[in-house]
Design an enzyme around this catalytic site. Structure first.
Site, PDB file in Angstrom:
ATOM      1  N   HIS A  22       0.863  -1.190   0.000  1.00  0.00           N
ATOM      2  CA  HIS A  22       0.000   0.000   0.000  1.00  0.00           C
ATOM      3  C   HIS A  22       0.897   1.237   0.000  1.00  0.00           C
ATOM      4  O   HIS A  22       1.928   1.268   0.679  1.00  0.00           O
ATOM      5  CB  HIS A  22      -0.887  -0.017   1.238  1.00  0.00           C
ATOM      6  CG  HIS A  22      -1.892   1.082   1.280  1.00  0.00           C
ATOM      7  ND1 HIS A  22      -1.558   2.371   1.648  1.00  0.00           N
ATOM      8  CD2 HIS A  22      -3.210   1.104   0.992  1.00  0.00           C
ATOM      9  CE1 HIS A  22      -2.643   3.135   1.591  1.00  0.00           C
ATOM     10  NE2 HIS A  22      -3.661   2.386   1.200  1.00  0.00           N
ATOM     11  N   ASP A  24       0.889   4.171   1.396  1.00  0.00           N
ATOM     12  CA  ASP A  24       1.220   4.733   2.702  1.00  0.00           C
ATOM     13  C   ASP A  24       2.188   3.826   3.463  1.00  0.00           C
ATOM     14  O   ASP A  24       3.102   4.294   4.152  1.00  0.00           O
ATOM     15  CB  ASP A  24      -0.039   4.949   3.544  1.00  0.00           C
ATOM     16  CG  ASP A  24      -0.950   6.015   2.966  1.00  0.00           C
ATOM     17  OD1 ASP A  24      -0.443   6.932   2.294  1.00  0.00           O
ATOM     18  OD2 ASP A  24      -2.174   5.934   3.184  1.00  0.00           O
ATOM     19  N   LYS A  25       1.991   2.515   3.341  1.00  0.00           N
ATOM     20  CA  LYS A  25       2.874   1.576   4.029  1.00  0.00           C
ATOM     21  C   LYS A  25       4.253   1.508   3.371  1.00  0.00           C
ATOM     22  O   LYS A  25       5.261   1.268   4.043  1.00  0.00           O
ATOM     23  CB  LYS A  25       2.231   0.192   4.082  1.00  0.00           C
ATOM     24  CG  LYS A  25       1.237   0.066   5.215  1.00  0.00           C
ATOM     25  CD  LYS A  25       1.957   0.062   6.534  1.00  0.00           C
ATOM     26  CE  LYS A  25       1.209   0.776   7.612  1.00  0.00           C
ATOM     27  NZ  LYS A  25       2.038   1.186   8.728  1.00  0.00           N
ATOM     28  N   GLU A  50      10.374  11.555   7.147  1.00  0.00           N
ATOM     29  CA  GLU A  50       9.091  11.416   6.454  1.00  0.00           C
ATOM     30  C   GLU A  50       9.334  11.003   5.001  1.00  0.00           C
ATOM     31  O   GLU A  50      10.359  11.350   4.410  1.00  0.00           O
ATOM     32  CB  GLU A  50       8.326  12.743   6.475  1.00  0.00           C
ATOM     33  CG  GLU A  50       8.220  13.395   7.842  1.00  0.00           C
ATOM     34  CD  GLU A  50       7.307  12.646   8.791  1.00  0.00           C
ATOM     35  OE1 GLU A  50       6.543  11.785   8.317  1.00  0.00           O
ATOM     36  OE2 GLU A  50       7.370  12.916   9.996  1.00  0.00           O
ATOM     37  N   GLU A  63      14.229  15.598   9.491  1.00  0.00           N
ATOM     38  CA  GLU A  63      15.396  16.015  10.260  1.00  0.00           C
ATOM     39  C   GLU A  63      16.135  14.787  10.792  1.00  0.00           C
ATOM     40  O   GLU A  63      15.514  13.929  11.427  1.00  0.00           O
ATOM     41  CB  GLU A  63      14.991  16.900  11.447  1.00  0.00           C
ATOM     42  CG  GLU A  63      14.285  18.190  11.055  1.00  0.00           C
ATOM     43  CD  GLU A  63      12.822  17.985  10.733  1.00  0.00           C
ATOM     44  OE1 GLU A  63      12.345  18.562   9.723  1.00  0.00           O
ATOM     45  OE2 GLU A  63      12.156  17.224  11.460  1.00  0.00           O
ATOM     46  N   LYS A 183      -5.698  -4.484   0.447  1.00  0.00           N
ATOM     47  CA  LYS A 183      -6.371  -4.092   1.683  1.00  0.00           C
ATOM     48  C   LYS A 183      -7.258  -5.228   2.180  1.00  0.00           C
ATOM     49  O   LYS A 183      -7.663  -6.106   1.424  1.00  0.00           O
ATOM     50  CB  LYS A 183      -7.268  -2.865   1.466  1.00  0.00           C
ATOM     51  CG  LYS A 183      -6.577  -1.549   1.218  1.00  0.00           C
ATOM     52  CD  LYS A 183      -7.617  -0.434   1.118  1.00  0.00           C
ATOM     53  CE  LYS A 183      -6.959   0.929   1.022  1.00  0.00           C
ATOM     54  NZ  LYS A 183      -7.971   2.016   1.011  1.00  0.00           N
ATOM     55  N   PHE A 248      -8.827  -3.871 -10.091  1.00  0.00           N
ATOM     56  CA  PHE A 248      -7.835  -3.177  -9.283  1.00  0.00           C
ATOM     57  C   PHE A 248      -6.463  -3.400  -9.934  1.00  0.00           C
ATOM     58  O   PHE A 248      -5.617  -4.113  -9.411  1.00  0.00           O
ATOM     59  CB  PHE A 248      -7.868  -3.712  -7.849  1.00  0.00           C
ATOM     60  CG  PHE A 248      -7.023  -2.950  -6.844  1.00  0.00           C
ATOM     61  CD1 PHE A 248      -6.272  -1.833  -7.201  1.00  0.00           C
ATOM     62  CD2 PHE A 248      -6.982  -3.368  -5.521  1.00  0.00           C
ATOM     63  CE1 PHE A 248      -5.504  -1.156  -6.266  1.00  0.00           C
ATOM     64  CE2 PHE A 248      -6.210  -2.699  -4.572  1.00  0.00           C
ATOM     65  CZ  PHE A 248      -5.465  -1.597  -4.956  1.00  0.00           C
ATOM     66  N   ASP A 256      -2.644   6.016  -5.995  1.00  0.00           N
ATOM     67  CA  ASP A 256      -2.945   6.853  -4.837  1.00  0.00           C
ATOM     68  C   ASP A 256      -1.629   7.243  -4.182  1.00  0.00           C
ATOM     69  O   ASP A 256      -0.828   6.379  -3.833  1.00  0.00           O
ATOM     70  CB  ASP A 256      -3.828   6.068  -3.852  1.00  0.00           C
ATOM     71  CG  ASP A 256      -4.343   6.922  -2.705  1.00  0.00           C
ATOM     72  OD1 ASP A 256      -4.227   8.155  -2.785  1.00  0.00           O
ATOM     73  OD2 ASP A 256      -4.856   6.338  -1.738  1.00  0.00           O
ATOM     74  N   ALA A 257      -1.389   8.529  -4.027  1.00  0.00           N
ATOM     75  CA  ALA A 257      -0.147   8.991  -3.416  1.00  0.00           C
ATOM     76  C   ALA A 257      -0.021   8.461  -1.990  1.00  0.00           C
ATOM     77  O   ALA A 257      -1.014   8.268  -1.289  1.00  0.00           O
ATOM     78  CB  ALA A 257      -0.080  10.519  -3.409  1.00  0.00           C
ATOM     79  N   ARG A 262       0.036   7.865   7.715  1.00  0.00           N
ATOM     80  CA  ARG A 262      -1.395   7.980   7.409  1.00  0.00           C
ATOM     81  C   ARG A 262      -2.187   6.731   7.754  1.00  0.00           C
ATOM     82  O   ARG A 262      -3.393   6.676   7.500  1.00  0.00           O
ATOM     83  CB  ARG A 262      -1.596   8.318   5.922  1.00  0.00           C
ATOM     84  CG  ARG A 262      -1.400   9.764   5.616  1.00  0.00           C
ATOM     85  CD  ARG A 262      -2.179  10.214   4.400  1.00  0.00           C
ATOM     86  NE  ARG A 262      -1.902   9.427   3.216  1.00  0.00           N
ATOM     87  CZ  ARG A 262      -2.036   9.906   1.973  1.00  0.00           C
ATOM     88  NH1 ARG A 262      -2.435  11.150   1.776  1.00  0.00           N
ATOM     89  NH2 ARG A 262      -1.790   9.136   0.926  1.00  0.00           N
ATOM     90  N   LYS A 263      -1.556   5.735   8.334  1.00  0.00           N
ATOM     91  CA  LYS A 263      -2.268   4.507   8.687  1.00  0.00           C
ATOM     92  C   LYS A 263      -2.091   4.209  10.181  1.00  0.00           C
ATOM     93  O   LYS A 263      -1.783   3.084  10.585  1.00  0.00           O
ATOM     94  CB  LYS A 263      -1.775   3.354   7.822  1.00  0.00           C
ATOM     95  CG  LYS A 263      -2.272   3.420   6.391  1.00  0.00           C
ATOM     96  CD  LYS A 263      -3.766   3.171   6.305  1.00  0.00           C
ATOM     97  CE  LYS A 263      -4.307   3.288   4.882  1.00  0.00           C
ATOM     98  NZ  LYS A 263      -4.428   4.698   4.458  1.00  0.00           N
ATOM     99  N   LYS A 283      10.482   7.739  13.352  1.00  0.00           N
ATOM    100  CA  LYS A 283      10.826   8.472  14.571  1.00  0.00           C
ATOM    101  C   LYS A 283      11.704   7.615  15.476  1.00  0.00           C
ATOM    102  O   LYS A 283      11.357   6.468  15.770  1.00  0.00           O
ATOM    103  CB  LYS A 283       9.562   8.874  15.330  1.00  0.00           C
ATOM    104  CG  LYS A 283       8.652   9.821  14.547  1.00  0.00           C
ATOM    105  CD  LYS A 283       7.387  10.126  15.316  1.00  0.00           C
ATOM    106  CE  LYS A 283       6.462  11.049  14.520  1.00  0.00           C
ATOM    107  NZ  LYS A 283       5.194  11.319  15.232  1.00  0.00           N
ATOM    108  N   LYS A 287      11.348  10.149  20.621  1.00  0.00           N
ATOM    109  CA  LYS A 287      10.002  10.664  20.371  1.00  0.00           C
ATOM    110  C   LYS A 287       8.992   9.795  21.116  1.00  0.00           C
ATOM    111  O   LYS A 287       8.820   8.615  20.797  1.00  0.00           O
ATOM    112  CB  LYS A 287       9.677  10.657  18.881  1.00  0.00           C
ATOM    113  CG  LYS A 287      10.247  11.819  18.087  1.00  0.00           C
ATOM    114  CD  LYS A 287      11.718  11.713  17.889  1.00  0.00           C
ATOM    115  CE  LYS A 287      12.219  12.780  16.910  1.00  0.00           C
ATOM    116  NZ  LYS A 287      13.693  12.755  16.810  1.00  0.00           N
ATOM    117  N   ASP A 289       5.898   9.779  20.937  1.00  0.00           N
ATOM    118  CA  ASP A 289       4.863   9.245  20.053  1.00  0.00           C
ATOM    119  C   ASP A 289       5.068   7.760  19.833  1.00  0.00           C
ATOM    120  O   ASP A 289       4.101   6.986  19.761  1.00  0.00           O
ATOM    121  CB  ASP A 289       4.906   9.955  18.689  1.00  0.00           C
ATOM    122  CG  ASP A 289       4.115  11.238  18.673  1.00  0.00           C
ATOM    123  OD1 ASP A 289       3.274  11.431  19.569  1.00  0.00           O
ATOM    124  OD2 ASP A 289       4.328  12.057  17.760  1.00  0.00           O
TER     125      ASP A 289
END
Length: 402
Positions: A22, A24-25, A50, A63, A183, A248, A256-257, A262-263, A283, A287, A289
């Protein structure tokens, strides 16, 4: 959700997962591959990496402060190649796509608070775990429940198993026309807080041109769905959809960008638990997060494994540059066997949730992150992840008098 969940005679809960291909992945895995390379050469690396992907283009930005000599472009291409993006028809060609890099060093304003915490600067703290401040403000959530052996919600567990199986049959040639993007989605019907049946399943997979939709549905049913879903939870009312649009072919970054982070619900508990909002991939463990979300899962899983509750959700919050959490709270949704205040006290006694202590206890300055960037960060029985350990469950159980 606590009272309603446990008292509802029928409640539908849905979770989704996506394959490693995918878009995003793809981005998450590239960001974590860069992180791993930095930690491999310099465990003290500070990384906020990123990635964005579109047709024919991958961009890496953010960074990084590290002594490790890394070749970012080579990491990008190798990661995309390993995922299966080896031809432009798939949505991306790892060997010919354009790679753009825009990386700088971590801000000095952030670095000063992480390297020397508020406590160290203002309170003359001597405990080494008090010296490192949180890399950002925010709240992180950990969750566990007794629905599966790995103490994860059943919908997200099954959704991940479906996408992992899609990858297996693509890679080993069982279904040789599948492509990297895909998916899954699983809806489970609960009765009085317990899984009763699977109400609906959706599986979508990118495929070669010219393959009939009926063949795709039959093959995925036979080699993926039937291999994963427990037959006793399926009935005549279960709805199963395979590639419901019928086609598909155009997928990956061409369809899809993609973008890192995003997941986040796929990464955690499939929407069954709350989420603090922060993403994980790219990260380093300074961090919170990432590191505090891992620690919160570790603590919540230990609470459930120790028998203190059937479901546990732990929220931890931080201020940037401060070592000690600003809050720690626990919710057991009415499934606790001892008072929740006592559970909170025991968690704080057995788990030091300051960033420096988390990093040391879980040994997080290691290159262990690329593999977490697809198919979830929690409940991974296929990986030896330190935050999935139950090494403190017996001690917690004894302390609770159980």
């Amino acid at each position: 959700m606590g009272t309603t969940f446990s008292k509802a005679p029928s409640l539908l809960l849905t979770s989704e997962s996506v394959t490693e291909g995918h878009p995003d992945k793809l981005c998450d895995q590239i960001s974590d591959a860069v992180l791993d390379a930095c930690l491999r050469g310099d465990p003290e690396s500070r990384v906020a990496c990123e990635t964005a992907a579109a047709a024919g283009l991958i961009m890496v930005f953010g960074e990084i402060t590290s002594k490790a000599p890394i070749e970012v472009e080579a990491i990008v291409r190798q990661t995309a190649r390993e995922i299966g993006y080896t031809h432009a028809d798939y949505g991306l060609d790892a060997d010919t796509c354009r790679v753009a890099i825009a990386l700088s060093q971590q801000s000095d304003d952030i670095a000063v608070g992480v390297g020397k915490s508020f406590e160290a600067r203002e309170e003359e703290a001597t405990d080494p775990h008090a010296l490192q401040g949180a890399g950002d403000q925010g709240m992180m959530v950990g969750f566990a429940c007794d629905e599966t052996p790995e103490l994860m919600p059943l919908p997200i567990s099954l959704a991940h198993q479906l996408t992992q199986r899609l990858a297996v049959v693509r890679r080993d040639g069982t279904i040789d026309y599948l492509r990297p993007d895909g998916k899954s989605q699983v809806t489970v019907e609960y009765a009085y807080g317990k899984p009763r049946r699977i109400a609906a399943v959706v599986v979508s997979s990118q495929h070669d041109e010219g393959v009939e939709s009926g063949d795709i549905a039959q093959d995925i049913q036979r080699h993926v769905i039937d291999k994963v879903l427990p037959a006793e939870m399926l009935d005549e009312g279960t709805r199963i959809y395979v590639n419901p649009t019928g086609r598909f072919v155009r997928g990956g970054p061409m369809g899809d960008a993609g973008l890192t982070g995003r997941k986040i619900i796929v990464d955690t508990y499939g929407g069954i638990a709350r989420h603090g909002g922060g993403a994980f991939s790219g990260k380093d463990p300074s961090k919170v997060d990432r590191s505090a979300a891992y620690a919160a899962r570790w603590a919540a899983k230990t609470v459930v494994a120790a028998g203190l509750a059937e479901r546990a959700e732990i929220q931890v919050s931080y201020a940037i540059g401060v070592a000690s959490p600003t809050s720690v709270s626990i919710e057991t949704f009415g499934t606790n066997v001892i008072d929740e205040d006592d559970i909170s006290r025991l968690v704080l006694e057995h788990f030091d949730l300051r960033p420096g202590a988390i990093i040391e206890a879980l040994d997080l300055r290691r290159p262990i992150y690329r593999e977490t960037a697809a198919y979830g960060h929690f409940g991974r029985s296929d990986l030896d992840l330190p935050w999935e350990s139950l090494d403190r469950a017996e001690a917690l159980q004894k302390a609770a008098g159980l």
